[in-house]
Design a protein around this motif. Sequence first.
Motif, mmCIF file in Angstrom:
data_model
loop_
_atom_site.group_PDB
_atom_site.id
_atom_site.type_symbol
_atom_site.label_atom_id
_atom_site.label_comp_id
_atom_site.label_asym_id
_atom_site.label_seq_id
_atom_site.Cartn_x
_atom_site.Cartn_y
_atom_site.Cartn_z
ATOM 1 N N GLN A 132 7.832 -10.762 8.018
ATOM 2 C CA GLN A 132 8.201 -10.487 8.484
ATOM 3 C C GLN A 132 7.490 -9.324 9.347
ATOM 4 O OE1 GLN A 132 10.813 -11.416 10.384
ATOM 5 N NE2 GLN A 132 10.731 -10.345 12.492
ATOM 6 N N LEU A 133 7.136 -8.386 8.689
ATOM 7 C CA LEU A 133 6.255 -7.150 9.306
ATOM 8 C C LEU A 133 4.344 -7.789 9.600
ATOM 9 C CD1 LEU A 133 7.338 -4.463 6.416
ATOM 10 C CD2 LEU A 133 7.623 -4.244 8.838
ATOM 11 N N VAL A 134 4.475 -8.544 8.562
ATOM 12 C CA VAL A 134 2.815 -9.225 9.053
ATOM 13 C C VAL A 134 2.758 -10.279 10.268
ATOM 14 C CG1 VAL A 134 1.013 -10.976 7.818
ATOM 15 C CG2 VAL A 134 2.264 -8.714 6.725
ATOM 16 N N SER A 135 3.854 -10.668 10.337
ATOM 17 C CA SER A 135 3.880 -11.443 11.796
ATOM 18 C C SER A 135 4.404 -10.648 12.680
ATOM 19 C CB SER A 135 5.192 -12.778 11.400
ATOM 20 O OG SER A 135 6.312 -12.121 11.445
ATOM 21 N N GLU A 136 4.497 -9.540 12.765
ATOM 22 C CA GLU A 136 4.424 -8.953 14.344
ATOM 23 C C GLU A 136 3.695 -7.531 14.127
ATOM 24 O OE1 GLU A 136 8.460 -6.117 12.866
ATOM 25 O OE2 GLU A 136 10.005 -7.934 13.140
ATOM 26 N N GLY A 137 2.312 -7.490 13.442
ATOM 27 C CA GLY A 137 1.060 -6.772 13.680
ATOM 28 C C GLY A 137 1.329 -5.847 12.944
ATOM 29 N N TYR A 138 1.861 -5.814 11.487
ATOM 30 C CA TYR A 138 1.893 -4.672 11.101
ATOM 31 C C TYR A 138 1.238 -5.233 9.543
ATOM 32 C CZ TYR A 138 5.138 -2.176 13.508
ATOM 33 O OH TYR A 138 5.286 -1.331 14.308
ATOM 34 N N MET A 139 0.153 -4.069 8.963
ATOM 35 C CA MET A 139 0.191 -3.821 7.118
ATOM 36 C C MET A 139 0.734 -3.422 6.809
ATOM 37 S SD MET A 139 -4.039 -3.086 6.625
ATOM 38 C CE MET A 139 -3.445 -1.294 6.521
ATOM 39 N N ILE A 140 0.983 -3.701 5.748
ATOM 40 C CA ILE A 140 2.143 -3.606 3.934
ATOM 41 C C ILE A 140 0.888 -2.576 4.280
ATOM 42 C CG2 ILE A 140 2.908 -3.436 2.042
ATOM 43 C CD1 ILE A 140 4.236 -5.303 4.787
ATOM 44 N N VAL A 141 1.484 -1.215 3.870
ATOM 45 C CA VAL A 141 0.672 0.006 3.365
ATOM 46 C C VAL A 141 1.194 0.899 1.781
ATOM 47 C CG1 VAL A 141 0.139 2.434 3.428
ATOM 48 C CG2 VAL A 141 0.118 0.974 5.578
ATOM 49 N N ASN A 142 2.578 -0.008 1.181
ATOM 50 C CA ASN A 142 3.336 0.925 0.442
ATOM 51 C C ASN A 142 4.241 0.110 0.147
ATOM 52 O OD1 ASN A 142 3.369 2.576 -2.139
ATOM 53 N ND2 ASN A 142 4.070 4.305 -0.860
ATOM 54 N N ILE A 143 5.092 -0.478 -1.073
ATOM 55 C CA ILE A 143 5.975 -0.689 -1.590
ATOM 56 C C ILE A 143 6.475 0.257 -2.279
ATOM 57 C CG2 ILE A 143 7.207 -2.542 -2.311
ATOM 58 C CD1 ILE A 143 5.304 -4.493 -1.319
ATOM 59 N N MET A 144 7.524 1.024 -2.316
ATOM 60 C CA MET A 144 7.772 2.108 -3.694
ATOM 61 C C MET A 144 9.440 1.672 -3.261
ATOM 62 S SD MET A 144 7.790 5.928 -2.903
ATOM 63 C CE MET A 144 8.473 5.859 -1.322
ATOM 64 N N PRO A 145 10.233 1.758 -5.508
ATOM 65 C CA PRO A 145 11.638 1.059 -5.957
ATOM 66 C C PRO A 145 12.116 2.690 -5.081
ATOM 67 C CG PRO A 145 9.598 1.558 -7.595
ATOM 68 C CD PRO A 145 8.478 1.597 -5.840
ATOM 69 N N SER A 165 17.844 0.704 -6.659
ATOM 70 C CA SER A 165 18.313 0.464 -5.125
ATOM 71 C C SER A 165 18.087 0.039 -4.742
ATOM 72 C CB SER A 165 19.367 1.599 -5.467
ATOM 73 O OG SER A 165 18.040 2.927 -5.135
ATOM 74 N N GLY A 166 16.814 -0.426 -4.216
ATOM 75 C CA GLY A 166 16.029 -0.826 -3.520
ATOM 76 C C GLY A 166 14.996 -0.054 -3.566
ATOM 77 N N VAL A 167 14.223 -0.866 -2.147
ATOM 78 C CA VAL A 167 12.645 -0.595 -1.960
ATOM 79 C C VAL A 167 12.202 0.024 -0.654
ATOM 80 C CG1 VAL A 167 11.805 -1.733 -3.757
ATOM 81 C CG2 VAL A 167 11.952 -3.155 -1.773
ATOM 82 N N ILE A 168 11.120 0.568 -0.620
ATOM 83 C CA ILE A 168 11.141 0.930 1.446
ATOM 84 C C ILE A 168 9.457 0.908 0.861
ATOM 85 C CG2 ILE A 168 10.054 3.044 2.021
ATOM 86 C CD1 ILE A 168 12.352 4.844 0.538
ATOM 87 N N ILE A 169 9.395 -0.119 1.971
ATOM 88 C CA ILE A 169 8.411 -0.661 2.415
ATOM 89 C C ILE A 169 7.266 -0.128 3.687
ATOM 90 C CG2 ILE A 169 7.234 -2.514 3.368
ATOM 91 C CD1 ILE A 169 9.508 -4.401 2.173
ATOM 92 N N THR A 170 6.557 0.692 3.667
ATOM 93 C CA THR A 170 5.839 1.071 4.651
ATOM 94 C C THR A 170 5.053 0.609 5.087
ATOM 95 O OG1 THR A 170 6.588 2.978 3.589
ATOM 96 C CG2 THR A 170 4.753 3.526 5.679
ATOM 97 N N ALA A 171 4.682 -0.033 6.135
ATOM 98 C CA ALA A 171 3.668 -0.271 7.428
ATOM 99 C C ALA A 171 2.944 0.473 8.483
ATOM 100 C CB ALA A 171 4.127 -1.731 7.848
ATOM 101 N N SER A 172 1.951 -0.195 8.797
ATOM 102 C CA SER A 172 0.870 0.353 9.480
ATOM 103 C C SER A 172 0.597 -0.792 10.879
ATOM 104 C CB SER A 172 -0.387 1.266 9.231
ATOM 105 O OG SER A 172 -1.120 0.488 8.644
ATOM 106 N N SER A 173 0.423 0.171 12.173
ATOM 107 C CA SER A 173 0.103 -1.017 12.950
ATOM 108 C C SER A 173 -1.215 -1.837 12.834
ATOM 109 C CB SER A 173 0.520 -0.604 14.605
ATOM 110 O OG SER A 173 -0.458 0.465 15.182
ATOM 111 N N VAL A 174 -1.748 -2.778 12.975
ATOM 112 C CA VAL A 174 -2.834 -3.307 13.011
ATOM 113 C C VAL A 174 -4.051 -2.763 14.520
ATOM 114 C CG1 VAL A 174 -4.806 -4.738 12.592
ATOM 115 C CG2 VAL A 174 -2.417 -4.988 11.100
ATOM 116 N N LYS A 175 -4.992 -2.531 14.233
ATOM 117 C CA LYS A 175 -5.416 -1.129 15.550
ATOM 118 C C LYS A 175 -5.880 -2.803 16.057
ATOM 119 C CE LYS A 175 -6.258 3.108 14.548
ATOM 120 N NZ LYS A 175 -7.305 4.375 13.708
ATOM 121 N N SER A 176 -5.705 -2.870 17.321
ATOM 122 C CA SER A 176 -6.591 -4.184 17.902
ATOM 123 C C SER A 176 -8.257 -4.145 18.693
ATOM 124 C CB SER A 176 -5.748 -5.332 18.878
ATOM 125 O OG SER A 176 -4.506 -4.945 19.459
#
Length: 176
Positions: A132-145, A165-176
């Motif tokens: 979903q994040l990639v389809s919104e134009g973001y690049m996954i930077v980190n996935i932390m439990p 108890s879950g994971v935190i996904i951090t994403a950055s906007s892809v520069k155009s």
Amino acid sequence: MAKCTECGISFGFFELSGNRCKSCIEKLYPKCDTCYQVFSASEMVGGSCESCHEETTKKAKEARLKAEKEIKQKKIKDQYLQSSVESLHGTLLKTVFVAPEKSLVPGIFSDKPGDTVNGELLASSIEEACNQLVSEGYMIVNIMPVTSGHMQHYPDSGAGYGYTSGVIITASSVKS
């Protein structure tokens, strides 16, 4: 009294071997500090026999090369991280928390039920969130439990457990 033919010091007859004292024999035929075998003084290099000295030198060279390689790899990694930070400068970051589905199972240490995380469902949820994040134009930077736990105190002891108890996904906007 007999004298040592090497140093000229007087010794008792039984203290000499081949007309030499123990100290002079050890100087002429020292033991290798590494393999403890006896060699002539001309076969010794810095307290070791030639073969042990070569092996020690080889190991020291290998250790030095390994250390240099690790330093070079760290320098490359640091440069990469620095360029990554510079490329993220001015971009928008987005974080998403993905909570797993938990089910109650019989307790291990008591009659009280405990939580169990369904790993397959969590993996599926992470994949869905990342897509979903990639389809919104973001690049996954980190996935932390994120780990949680529980401790139960009993009169003579205690019991505890931890789980994802879950994971935190951090994403950055892809520069155009």
